[in-house]
Enzyme design. Sequence first.
Site, PDB file in Angstrom:
ATOM      1  CB  ILE A 151      -1.000  -0.001   1.194  1.00  0.00           C
ATOM      2  CG1 ILE A 151      -0.273   0.179   2.531  1.00  0.00           C
ATOM      3  CG2 ILE A 151      -1.847  -1.269   1.202  1.00  0.00           C
ATOM      4  CD1 ILE A 151      -1.212   0.476   3.686  1.00  0.00           C
ATOM      5  N   PRO A 152       0.299   2.383  -0.427  1.00  0.00           N
ATOM      6  CG  PRO A 152      -1.066   3.958  -1.531  1.00  0.00           C
ATOM      7  CD  PRO A 152      -1.062   2.548  -0.974  1.00  0.00           C
ATOM      8  CD1 TRP A 153       3.980   7.387  -0.241  1.00  0.00           C
ATOM      9  CD2 TRP A 153       2.647   9.090   0.326  1.00  0.00           C
ATOM     10  NE1 TRP A 153       3.928   8.249  -1.312  1.00  0.00           N
ATOM     11  CE2 TRP A 153       3.117   9.315  -0.978  1.00  0.00           C
ATOM     12  CE3 TRP A 153       1.796  10.033   0.902  1.00  0.00           C
ATOM     13  CZ2 TRP A 153       2.763  10.421  -1.734  1.00  0.00           C
ATOM     14  CZ3 TRP A 153       1.431  11.142   0.152  1.00  0.00           C
ATOM     15  CH2 TRP A 153       1.915  11.329  -1.147  1.00  0.00           C
ATOM     16  CE  LYS A 177       6.698  -1.908   1.116  1.00  0.00           C
ATOM     17  NZ  LYS A 177       7.036  -0.475   1.374  1.00  0.00           N
ATOM     18  N   PRO A 178       3.502  -1.713   4.290  1.00  0.00           N
ATOM     19  CG  PRO A 178       3.509  -0.939   6.495  1.00  0.00           C
ATOM     20  CD  PRO A 178       4.001  -2.056   5.625  1.00  0.00           C
ATOM     21  CD  GLU A 180       9.102   3.134   0.351  1.00  0.00           C
ATOM     22  OE1 GLU A 180       7.986   2.559   0.375  1.00  0.00           O
ATOM     23  OE2 GLU A 180       9.913   2.980  -0.576  1.00  0.00           O
ATOM     24  CB  SER A 231       3.023   4.957  -8.879  1.00  0.00           C
ATOM     25  OG  SER A 231       4.046   3.992  -8.737  1.00  0.00           O
ATOM     26  CD  GLU A 252      -8.329  -0.474  -6.161  1.00  0.00           C
ATOM     27  OE1 GLU A 252      -8.536   0.556  -6.833  1.00  0.00           O
ATOM     28  OE2 GLU A 252      -9.230  -1.227  -5.770  1.00  0.00           O
ATOM     29  CB  CYS A 286      -5.681   7.281  -6.237  1.00  0.00           C
ATOM     30  SG  CYS A 286      -7.040   6.820  -5.153  1.00  0.00           S
ATOM     31  CD  GLU A 385      -1.650   9.757  -9.848  1.00  0.00           C
ATOM     32  OE1 GLU A 385      -0.663   9.013  -9.981  1.00  0.00           O
ATOM     33  OE2 GLU A 385      -2.644   9.451  -9.171  1.00  0.00           O
TER      34      GLU A 385
HETATM   35  P1  NAD Z   1       4.418   3.858  -5.140  1.00  0.00           P
HETATM   36  O1  NAD Z   1       3.943   3.075  -6.310  1.00  0.00           O
HETATM   37  O2  NAD Z   1       5.701   4.544  -5.223  1.00  0.00           O
HETATM   38  O3  NAD Z   1       4.489   2.923  -3.837  1.00  0.00           O
HETATM   39  C1  NAD Z   1       3.392   2.133  -3.439  1.00  0.00           C
HETATM   40  C2  NAD Z   1       3.915   0.957  -2.631  1.00  0.00           C
HETATM   41  O4  NAD Z   1       4.705   0.132  -3.486  1.00  0.00           O
HETATM   42  C3  NAD Z   1       4.816   1.362  -1.469  1.00  0.00           C
HETATM   43  O5  NAD Z   1       4.564   0.519  -0.363  1.00  0.00           O
HETATM   44  C4  NAD Z   1       6.206   1.092  -2.022  1.00  0.00           C
HETATM   45  O6  NAD Z   1       7.149   0.827  -1.016  1.00  0.00           O
HETATM   46  C5  NAD Z   1       5.950  -0.130  -2.865  1.00  0.00           C
HETATM   47  N1  NAD Z   1       6.953  -0.373  -3.915  1.00  0.00           N
HETATM   48  C6  NAD Z   1       7.795   0.509  -4.511  1.00  0.00           C
HETATM   49  N2  NAD Z   1       8.588  -0.122  -5.397  1.00  0.00           N
HETATM   50  C7  NAD Z   1       8.233  -1.414  -5.377  1.00  0.00           C
HETATM   51  C8  NAD Z   1       8.661  -2.564  -6.102  1.00  0.00           C
HETATM   52  N3  NAD Z   1       9.634  -2.501  -7.010  1.00  0.00           N
HETATM   53  N4  NAD Z   1       8.037  -3.748  -5.847  1.00  0.00           N
HETATM   54  C9  NAD Z   1       7.040  -3.825  -4.950  1.00  0.00           C
HETATM   55  N5  NAD Z   1       6.610  -2.783  -4.224  1.00  0.00           N
HETATM   56  C10 NAD Z   1       7.192  -1.581  -4.444  1.00  0.00           C
HETATM   57  O7  NAD Z   1       3.226   4.871  -4.827  1.00  0.00           O
HETATM   58  P2  NAD Z   1       3.180   5.991  -3.718  1.00  0.00           P
HETATM   59  O8  NAD Z   1       4.043   7.119  -4.133  1.00  0.00           O
HETATM   60  O9  NAD Z   1       3.372   5.374  -2.387  1.00  0.00           O
HETATM   61  O10 NAD Z   1       1.631   6.417  -3.830  1.00  0.00           O
HETATM   62  C11 NAD Z   1       1.182   7.285  -4.801  1.00  0.00           C
HETATM   63  C12 NAD Z   1       0.511   6.538  -5.944  1.00  0.00           C
HETATM   64  O11 NAD Z   1      -0.481   5.649  -5.422  1.00  0.00           O
HETATM   65  C13 NAD Z   1      -0.222   7.466  -6.877  1.00  0.00           C
HETATM   66  O12 NAD Z   1       0.006   7.084  -8.207  1.00  0.00           O
HETATM   67  C14 NAD Z   1      -1.687   7.248  -6.497  1.00  0.00           C
HETATM   68  O13 NAD Z   1      -2.598   7.554  -7.503  1.00  0.00           O
HETATM   69  C15 NAD Z   1      -1.696   5.806  -6.150  1.00  0.00           C
HETATM   70  N6  NAD Z   1      -2.849   5.470  -5.307  1.00  0.00           N
HETATM   71  C16 NAD Z   1      -3.867   4.773  -5.855  1.00  0.00           C
HETATM   72  C17 NAD Z   1      -5.008   4.488  -5.101  1.00  0.00           C
HETATM   73  C18 NAD Z   1      -6.159   3.738  -5.697  1.00  0.00           C
HETATM   74  O14 NAD Z   1      -6.969   3.224  -4.945  1.00  0.00           O
HETATM   75  N7  NAD Z   1      -6.310   3.642  -7.008  1.00  0.00           N
HETATM   76  C19 NAD Z   1      -5.077   4.909  -3.776  1.00  0.00           C
HETATM   77  C20 NAD Z   1      -4.006   5.626  -3.246  1.00  0.00           C
HETATM   78  C21 NAD Z   1      -2.881   5.896  -4.029  1.00  0.00           C
END
Ligand code: NAD
Length: 484
Positions: A151-153, A177-178, A180, A231, A252, A286, A385
Amino acid sequence: MDEAGGDGLVLIGGSWREPATGETLPVENPSTGAWFARIARGTRPDIDDAVAAARAALDGAWGRLAATDRGRLLDRLGRLVAANADALARLEARDVGKPLAQARADVAACARYCEYYGGAADKVHGTTIPYQPGYTVVCLREPHGVTGHIIPWNYPLQIIGRSVCAALAMGNAVVLKPGEHASLTALAIGRLACEAGFPPGALNIVPGLGEEAGAALAAHPGIDHLSFTGSRAVGIQVQTAAARTITPVTLELGGKSPQILFADADLEAALPFLVNAAVQNAGQTCSAGSRLLVEASIHDRVVAAVAARIAAVTVGPAETDPAVGPLITAAEAARVRGVVARARADGLTVAAEARLAADLPAAGHYVAPVLLTEVPSNHQVAQQEIFGPVLSVIRFADGNEDAAVALANGTDYGLVAGVWTRDGGRQLRLARAVRAGQVFVNTYGAGGGVELPFGGVKQSGYGREKGFEALYGFSVVKTIALRH
Ligand code: NAD
């Protein structure tokens, strides 16, 4: 509840322990730039142990629980979340830089998800099929087994509610895995889950870096289903990793969601939604309504009204409960400022920019909300985005529904859309024609909507969380044909 919440530990098999690396990562308060806690730097060995603990839970006490009892545990967790609402909200505000009112709304949503999925746990009944004479056919809805949740932050509490709680309701054992940059409330939920009495291993939490703990979870052969929220770019990596073990994935991802405003709309009612949809959580949502598509005859009036509101948005430290807090990191703030600078350089009109007070903490990650107008629909600010408080206005010709739909559908994304009109036929035509997972008519976001299935089409991802749909996503049909 521990105030800082992070003590550098992972939760595996019901025990809190140091990660295999013995290392921790610092946690920053985005409002001040100050470091105030540490989280574990979990890596592959921790993920291996967490997956093994989850498997053992399925084979043990957790797997033997009646659905009703799983529901009762979730309900108890929800009540503990509600009882700790103030501490959780303050922790989230500090960790994410989220204004207190939004943090409180997230806590309330998390408690509500626990209540909702707690109540639903014993109500997923499966089906029977009237097959040939001499047969009885039943379709059971079984848990996948071990589910991984990355999940994202930006909304940890809400996403845990809609993803982890739904998976637990269906009897899966979870490895979480929350993000970071914001793991503290996830860890706090882990503590509350232990207090609620979840059997060891039902919920395991391994904080850490995406390319370490996240990648290890995505590629793990012991995972039966993966839910990824984040993302688009990382979603592709996660899906690719999961493909090697044929692990089903829910994605998502991001969005570039349109709000379509027709001249016959109730503008006064729409205005607060139009602005909030773009600046809520400093635009780090998002489903942010980041493109405002306006019918030409009201364009100038709408721009003036939205500009006045954007200019008046208060920006400040999360704990002071402004309308808009800081962005999550210095790098994100610099990236968003860069997008706005490029838009200016390309000649786009900045119709309004909120004022940043001179006394904001110098090391906080503040970005002034911005309104851009006359944005060409193919410009990057209208296509990508931004994940910051930037609203782009695009006009469409009077009465031209087709043009509005073409603009709305003219990005790679399809998460959410808003349609503002009093014309009932138009409401339905537009809602049907727009390609998005959720369409709101004369509202936007509907207050979070725990009960409302949510997810994307196109590059916003696939699969649904929230509502009952999540329970179908976190289960798999087994068909049993009995000949008698
Ligand atoms: P991110 O994709 O950078 O990170 C999301 C998660 O993935 C984090 O826990 C991160 O540690 C993990 N991650 C990073 N690299 C990885 C890898 N190589 N393998 C596996 N896991 C990995 O996204 P973010 O910056 O934390 O959040 C922002 C993004 O999340 C935006 O694009 C937003 O639109 C999206 N988002 C979508 C929704 C939805 O429901 N559609 C909800 C909230 C956020």
